[in-house]
Design a protein around this motif. Sequence first.
Motif, PDB file in Angstrom:
ATOM      1  N   GLY A  98       0.774  -1.159   0.028  1.00 45.61           N
ATOM      2  CA  GLY A  98      -0.128   0.085   0.044  1.00 45.61           C
ATOM      3  C   GLY A  98       0.795   1.225   0.006  1.00 45.61           C
ATOM      4  O   GLY A  98       0.419   2.529  -0.324  1.00 45.61           O
ATOM      5  N   THR A  99       2.093   1.128   0.171  1.00 43.56           N
ATOM      6  CA  THR A  99       3.088   2.156   0.040  1.00 43.56           C
ATOM      7  C   THR A  99       4.350   2.310  -0.687  1.00 43.56           C
ATOM      8  O   THR A  99       4.818   3.142  -1.061  1.00 43.56           O
ATOM      9  N   LYS A 142      -9.287   6.931  -8.676  1.00 41.95           N
ATOM     10  CA  LYS A 142      -9.203   6.108  -9.810  1.00 41.95           C
ATOM     11  C   LYS A 142      -8.817   4.699  -9.168  1.00 41.95           C
ATOM     12  O   LYS A 142      -8.712   3.680 -10.147  1.00 41.95           O
ATOM     13  N   GLU A 143      -8.484   4.569  -7.966  1.00 43.96           N
ATOM     14  CA  GLU A 143      -8.263   3.142  -7.472  1.00 43.96           C
ATOM     15  C   GLU A 143      -8.833   2.912  -6.284  1.00 43.96           C
ATOM     16  O   GLU A 143      -8.908   1.707  -6.044  1.00 43.96           O
ATOM     17  N   PHE A 144      -9.465   3.733  -5.585  1.00 42.76           N
ATOM     18  CA  PHE A 144     -10.162   3.244  -4.168  1.00 42.76           C
ATOM     19  C   PHE A 144     -11.062   4.386  -3.908  1.00 42.76           C
ATOM     20  O   PHE A 144     -11.079   5.588  -4.158  1.00 42.76           O
ATOM     21  N   LYS A 145     -11.826   4.116  -3.006  1.00 45.24           N
ATOM     22  CA  LYS A 145     -12.502   4.919  -2.032  1.00 45.24           C
ATOM     23  C   LYS A 145     -12.397   4.867  -0.504  1.00 45.24           C
ATOM     24  O   LYS A 145     -12.197   3.736  -0.084  1.00 45.24           O
ATOM     25  N   TYR A 146     -12.295   6.045  -0.067  1.00 42.43           N
ATOM     26  CA  TYR A 146     -11.931   6.050   1.513  1.00 42.43           C
ATOM     27  C   TYR A 146     -13.286   5.717   2.260  1.00 42.43           C
ATOM     28  O   TYR A 146     -14.454   5.750   1.866  1.00 42.43           O
ATOM     29  N   THR A 205      -2.042   0.038  -8.116  1.00 42.90           N
ATOM     30  CA  THR A 205      -0.976   1.469  -7.616  1.00 42.90           C
ATOM     31  C   THR A 205      -1.245   1.437  -6.080  1.00 42.90           C
ATOM     32  O   THR A 205      -2.361   1.278  -5.401  1.00 42.90           O
ATOM     33  N   PRO A 206      -0.146   1.387  -5.523  1.00 41.28           N
ATOM     34  CA  PRO A 206      -0.035   1.500  -3.923  1.00 41.28           C
ATOM     35  C   PRO A 206      -0.622   2.585  -3.661  1.00 41.28           C
ATOM     36  O   PRO A 206      -0.828   3.696  -4.193  1.00 41.28           O
ATOM     37  N   ILE A 247      -1.211   3.313 -12.126  1.00 43.53           N
ATOM     38  CA  ILE A 247      -1.578   4.657 -12.945  1.00 43.53           C
ATOM     39  C   ILE A 247      -0.725   5.929 -12.522  1.00 43.53           C
ATOM     40  O   ILE A 247      -0.849   7.125 -13.470  1.00 43.53           O
ATOM     41  N   VAL A 248       0.428   5.744 -11.794  1.00 46.09           N
ATOM     42  CA  VAL A 248       1.115   7.055 -11.746  1.00 46.09           C
ATOM     43  C   VAL A 248       2.674   6.933 -12.401  1.00 46.09           C
ATOM     44  O   VAL A 248       3.356   7.786 -12.328  1.00 46.09           O
TER      45      VAL A 248
END
Length: 555
Positions: free
Chosen positions: A99-100, A398-402, A385-386, A543-544
């Motif tokens: 995740g990092t 684009k990758e997750f929802k909080y 993507t982390p 994506i980055v």
Amino acid sequence: MGSLTFVALLLCLSTASVVVRAEDPYLFFEWNITYGTISPLGVPQQAILINGEFPGPNINSTGNNNIVVNVFNHLDEPFLLTWHGVQHRKNSWQDGTLGTMCPILPGTNYTYHFQVKDQIGSYFYYPTTSVHKAAGAFGGLRVNSRLLIPVPFADPADDYTVMIGDWYTKGHKSLKKLLEAGRSIGRPDGILINGKNGKVGQVDKPLFTMEAGKTYRYRVCNVGMRTSLNFRIQGHTMKLVEIEGSHTMQNVYDSLDIHVAQCASVLVTADKEPKDYYMVASSRFMKQPLSSVAVISYANGKGPAAPELPAPPPDNSEGVMWSINQYRSFRWNLTASAARPNPQGSYHYGKINITRTIKLVNTRTQVDGKLKFAINGVSHVDPTTPVKLSEYFGLPEKEFKYDLMGDEPPAENSKVVFAPNVLNATFRNFVEIIFENHEKTIQTWHLDGYSFFPVAIEPGRWSPEKRKNYNLLDIVSRHTIQVYPNSWAAIMTTLDNAGMWNLRSTMAERYYLGQQLYISVLSPNKSLRDEYNIPDTTPLCGIVKGLPKPKPYVP
């Protein structure tokens, strides 16, 4: 080029060198990650070695040292190491979780650079990718007190690292296939002590040597996959002096329960008949117990270790209460200094108002016939993507929802959600986290980036009225906590370390199959006072990849 800079560059090329600068000292390491064949349980199997070693090399550091580890990945799979218990102040970029960080791809290298800022104690490192931990690549990480900081016991004659843990004869790729197929990795095949499985009467070389009359420090870490262990030394008591970076009251024990991913330091005095003695690590709470022994030899001693081993604690319901009561006997040494000269007890955690309570319930479930684990109804899935990188580049949507997961568990039998599990948290809030375990097996949890105060462990279910039972004075600050079957545990901490931090089950199959989440702690100031900029050497993926880096933080 200045002379000190030139010296630093030269020493960077060596395997483990120390540079003294105006800033805090540096330690440099170069590690080659390779496959190798080992047979700790008598069955040849593929292992992951560091510079040809299993377990990996120990890192011997001092508080505030800068540690630089250049990791070359010679495996056929992506690879990452995490530095379990190191808080990485303002620097989750080096935390070594998916995740990092983007993983280190095969045939490439990455240089970790982190500081053991304001820390002392006993830690270890291990891989977080795939099921690599089942193949090795773990080792000790020691942080000694700085010379000017008093330590609440005399210098030991020597300082030994003891890595204990369960072990599987199936290779890590076979275990991964089991998990991907939705099956459990099952019962381990044995217990190892520093990479070896010893049997009574069959150990030919001593693991450690002691001189009569002298006292030794043993740093014991459970680096296993899923099994709580009990540790004891034949004929000798152990004086507990440190748990995961905190000096403890120096109580004496015949044996210690050390749960998965936990570390403790004990002092042992060589005051018995000079001969050999067994060190024992045995499983806890298993129907068919497993154990291993190693030999501690007195210098110039005569005679083998006696075949009668010290008895383990009970493994039934009485054994759970025995373990809980032992945990409750651990106390913070309020007058001792830790990483700083001021006493540990000068931090009055019990007088801080709670700003948020998060109650977490772990669940084991079957989805389409496959085994999965979840926290409050969410089973974590790592995105391409982390999550830290998506957040830093301003692209989290684009990758997750909080906050897919609530602060309270959902109703029982709710449908499990499979997605990245990222919790938004407020910088510098003082939070209370409740771990409630409704299952019949013990759990162990770890929080990256922080230490916390585990103020209570009790059977049953938690309710606000239970706060009256909290230890708000002298519980040991640490970074892991066990939760017994059908029990709960409560921890408190101040979220004062900006970054993206992994809260996870330390049990490998649970972690791999979703029992983890990330806590996003952002400083509203976006200042270097609170968080470092992304290192220039950080690889980008997902994506980055190829994107220009955002505007850097300023003081």
